[in-house]
Design a protein around this motif. Structure first.
Motif, PDB file in Angstrom:
ATOM      1  N   LEU A   6       6.155   9.536  -9.292  1.00  0.00           N
ATOM      2  CA  LEU A   6       5.539   8.200  -9.583  1.00  0.00           C
ATOM      3  C   LEU A   6       5.409   7.026  -8.605  1.00  0.00           C
ATOM      4  O   LEU A   6       4.580   6.434  -8.373  1.00  0.00           O
ATOM      5  CB  LEU A   6       6.096   7.942 -10.876  1.00  0.00           C
ATOM      6  N   ALA A   7       6.657   7.100  -7.940  1.00  0.00           N
ATOM      7  CA  ALA A   7       6.895   6.083  -6.687  1.00  0.00           C
ATOM      8  C   ALA A   7       5.574   6.470  -5.635  1.00  0.00           C
ATOM      9  O   ALA A   7       5.038   5.389  -5.073  1.00  0.00           O
ATOM     10  CB  ALA A   7       8.293   6.215  -6.286  1.00  0.00           C
ATOM     11  N   ARG A   8       5.467   7.819  -5.312  1.00  0.00           N
ATOM     12  CA  ARG A   8       4.527   7.952  -4.227  1.00  0.00           C
ATOM     13  C   ARG A   8       3.098   7.685  -5.014  1.00  0.00           C
ATOM     14  O   ARG A   8       2.258   7.139  -3.944  1.00  0.00           O
ATOM     15  CB  ARG A   8       4.601   9.281  -3.863  1.00  0.00           C
ATOM     16  N   THR A   9       2.696   7.896  -6.189  1.00  0.00           N
ATOM     17  CA  THR A   9       1.732   7.471  -6.809  1.00  0.00           C
ATOM     18  C   THR A   9       1.260   6.210  -6.785  1.00  0.00           C
ATOM     19  O   THR A   9       0.297   5.627  -6.612  1.00  0.00           O
ATOM     20  CB  THR A   9       1.468   7.934  -8.119  1.00  0.00           C
ATOM     21  N   ASN A  10       2.359   5.129  -7.029  1.00  0.00           N
ATOM     22  CA  ASN A  10       2.378   3.873  -7.010  1.00  0.00           C
ATOM     23  C   ASN A  10       1.912   3.431  -5.320  1.00  0.00           C
ATOM     24  O   ASN A  10       1.149   2.467  -5.366  1.00  0.00           O
ATOM     25  CB  ASN A  10       3.494   3.091  -7.482  1.00  0.00           C
ATOM     26  N   ASP A  11       2.676   3.828  -4.527  1.00  0.00           N
ATOM     27  CA  ASP A  11       2.420   3.598  -3.263  1.00  0.00           C
ATOM     28  C   ASP A  11       1.094   3.988  -2.694  1.00  0.00           C
ATOM     29  O   ASP A  11       0.125   3.113  -2.145  1.00  0.00           O
ATOM     30  CB  ASP A  11       3.221   4.272  -2.123  1.00  0.00           C
ATOM     31  N   ASP A  12       0.373   4.928  -3.200  1.00  0.00           N
ATOM     32  CA  ASP A  12      -1.035   5.557  -2.832  1.00  0.00           C
ATOM     33  C   ASP A  12      -1.945   4.493  -3.633  1.00  0.00           C
ATOM     34  O   ASP A  12      -3.026   4.178  -3.022  1.00  0.00           O
ATOM     35  CB  ASP A  12      -1.241   6.874  -3.474  1.00  0.00           C
TER      36      ASP A  12
END
Length: 119
Positions: A6-12
């Motif tokens: 989810l953190a990677r998705t937020n960054d993307d």
């Protein structure tokens, strides 16, 4: 606390939205220097809260109207770019941190403080 995925998705999402916001031709949105400061997505990817900071914002109400009208296009382009199963509904919030930081910087620079000169 968000998971790693989810953190990677937020960054993307933050990266793609920052690029897409610069492509919008609406004069209500192009009022100053835009910066996507933070993105929080729910675990089921249904909703995404996006904090945007604008330096030189002239009319906050018109800016929010412009974002609301462009949110459908932004959501579609976001879904095309990230290939997510569910493309989240975008909820925009204004973040006044850049303006606040510039104001504090002006206050500090306007102080008449003599520096110690050691010889």
């Amino acid at each position: 606390m968000p998971s790693n995925k989810l953190a990677r998705t937020n960054d993307d999402i933050q990266l793609v939205l920052s690029k897409l916001l610069r492509e919008i031709k609406d004069p209500r949105i192009n009022q100053g220097m835009l910066s996507v400061t933070r993105v929080e997505t729910t675990g089921d990817l249904k909703y995404c809260k996006v904090w945007i900071s604008v330096l030189g914002l002239e009319n906050e109400k018109e800016f929010k109207k412009g974002l609301r009208s462009a949110s459908g296009w932004l959501r579609r382009e976001l879904g095309n770019s990230l290939k997510l199963r569910n493309t989240p509904e975008l909820i925009f919030e204004l973040d006044h941190s850049i303006e606040y930081g510039a104001h504090i910087n002006e206050l500090i620079n306007s102080l008449d403080i003599k520096r110690d000169e050691e010889e």
